[in-house]
Scaffold this active site. Sequence first.
Site, PDB file in Angstrom:
ATOM      1  N   GLU A  49       0.830  -1.170  -0.018  1.00 40.61           N
ATOM      2  CA  GLU A  49       0.122   0.032  -0.130  1.00 40.61           C
ATOM      3  C   GLU A  49       0.842   1.142  -0.088  1.00 40.61           C
ATOM      4  OE1 GLU A  49      -2.552  -1.094   3.172  1.00 40.61           O
ATOM      5  OE2 GLU A  49      -4.260  -1.626   2.116  1.00 40.61           O
ATOM      6  N   THR A 219      -7.508   1.177 -19.974  1.00 39.24           N
ATOM      7  CA  THR A 219      -7.197  -0.364 -19.434  1.00 39.24           C
ATOM      8  C   THR A 219      -5.867  -0.731 -20.007  1.00 39.24           C
ATOM      9  OG1 THR A 219      -8.453  -1.380 -21.391  1.00 39.24           O
ATOM     10  CG2 THR A 219      -9.751  -1.006 -19.256  1.00 39.24           C
ATOM     11  N   ARG A 228      -4.993  -7.635 -17.476  1.00 35.77           N
ATOM     12  CA  ARG A 228      -6.145  -6.929 -17.186  1.00 35.77           C
ATOM     13  C   ARG A 228      -5.722  -5.945 -16.075  1.00 35.77           C
ATOM     14  NH1 ARG A 228      -9.701  -9.881 -19.455  1.00 35.77           N
ATOM     15  NH2 ARG A 228     -11.150  -8.369 -19.109  1.00 35.77           N
TER      16      ARG A 228
END
Length: 426
Positions: A49, A219, A228
């Site tokens: 994170e 994307t 993806r």
Amino acid sequence: MKRDSQVFEILQKEADRQKYGIELIASENFVSQQVLEAMGSVMTNKYAEGYPGKRYYGGCQFVDETEQLAIERLKELFGAEWVNVQPHSGAQANMAVFLTLLNPGDTFMGLDLSHGGHLSHGSPVNSSGILYNPVAYEVDEETGTVNYDKMEEIAQREKPKLILAGASAYSRDWDYKRMREIADKIGAFLMADIAHPAGLIACGLLNDPLKYCHVVTSTTHKTLRGPRGGIIMMGQDFDNPFGKTTPKGVIRKMSSLFDSGVFPGIQGGPLEHVIAAKAVAFGEALSKDYKNYIKQVKKNAEVMAEAFTDKGYNVISGGTDNHLMLIDLRNKFPDLTGRKVENTLVLADITVNKNMVPFDSRSPFQTSGLRVGTPAITTRGLKEEHMPAIVDFIDKVISDIDNEELIEKVKKEVNEMMGAFPMFAE
Ligand code: DSN
């Protein structure tokens, strides 16, 4: 540990489906072996994170390296000033931008879903339509292309805070310059979602949104041929409504707001295995081979659209500038739905998706159209000379849709044809 044969047998069936079928879903592609390897790598074990150099966990020195590589390569690919490679998907990238630039209840404007737009551009069942107030612009019924004059009329009337360019079923290029003029007249942000044509834009085959838009999302798995995922980018637009500050100041201020929009705004730990695979894919996209590939994607789409037109199909807007086309079945087969055609083509190992067409009277579950694209078959190595044969297969099946014997025969021919092409042609 015992190998999970239940799952791996299913994976093998999917690999065979991909290998022996004709894949025409415009948003799909086949990644290279090294992209697959990076995705299936040890990076999946790591929590990270935060951003490179500023993490909330120890042991991030190597994920920092791959994430930084992904950032640098993506900046080079699009000539971007700033990028974020952490969004898990295109919809997440859009969500993070909306969270940053809009307040709940604010009005924004995007292309109507039934005219080629995307779920995350204001559909009432998506967070973009639940949290904000979307208004839609449309394509012209006659031309099938975006009507910028009408867009301006709506913008003047509704005063959206943000105008969104981009679509998931639109075969023409975008006039970002005109859209920026419209946005500037009402003091709106201009955003582009280039999820579909990103690869063509990176190679200079379509207009460059980074020159005119305040922010661009995409994307990474469609024409870009990566894993993806999603990305957010800012170009060199310094004359903007972010406030009076230096160009560098604008980038610094906005990039930190967009970064916070992604994490902690809408996501927790980034998918560092996917980010490593993004780095690989961006590296591939910088190569000459990829440029040749993208040129071929476009050429294949042009030839395919012509072949459909020659057989009497109505290709919306009369053709394509990019990698996809939208076919309105109503003139040739008024009683057939896109759903029936999609399901029947699957029996012949041809994969397309049903799609609403502009001014469709059928529901999104039935539809009157098909969306067809060439990124995946081009990766397999198919060239323009193969396109008429594919259109022929499709036409045969649609023209005699309940003929099981014919469908079986077409399937055999499809399997024979595709068996000769490797999964990832060099
Ligand atoms: N991006 C969509 C598509 O074009 O298929 C799915 O969200």
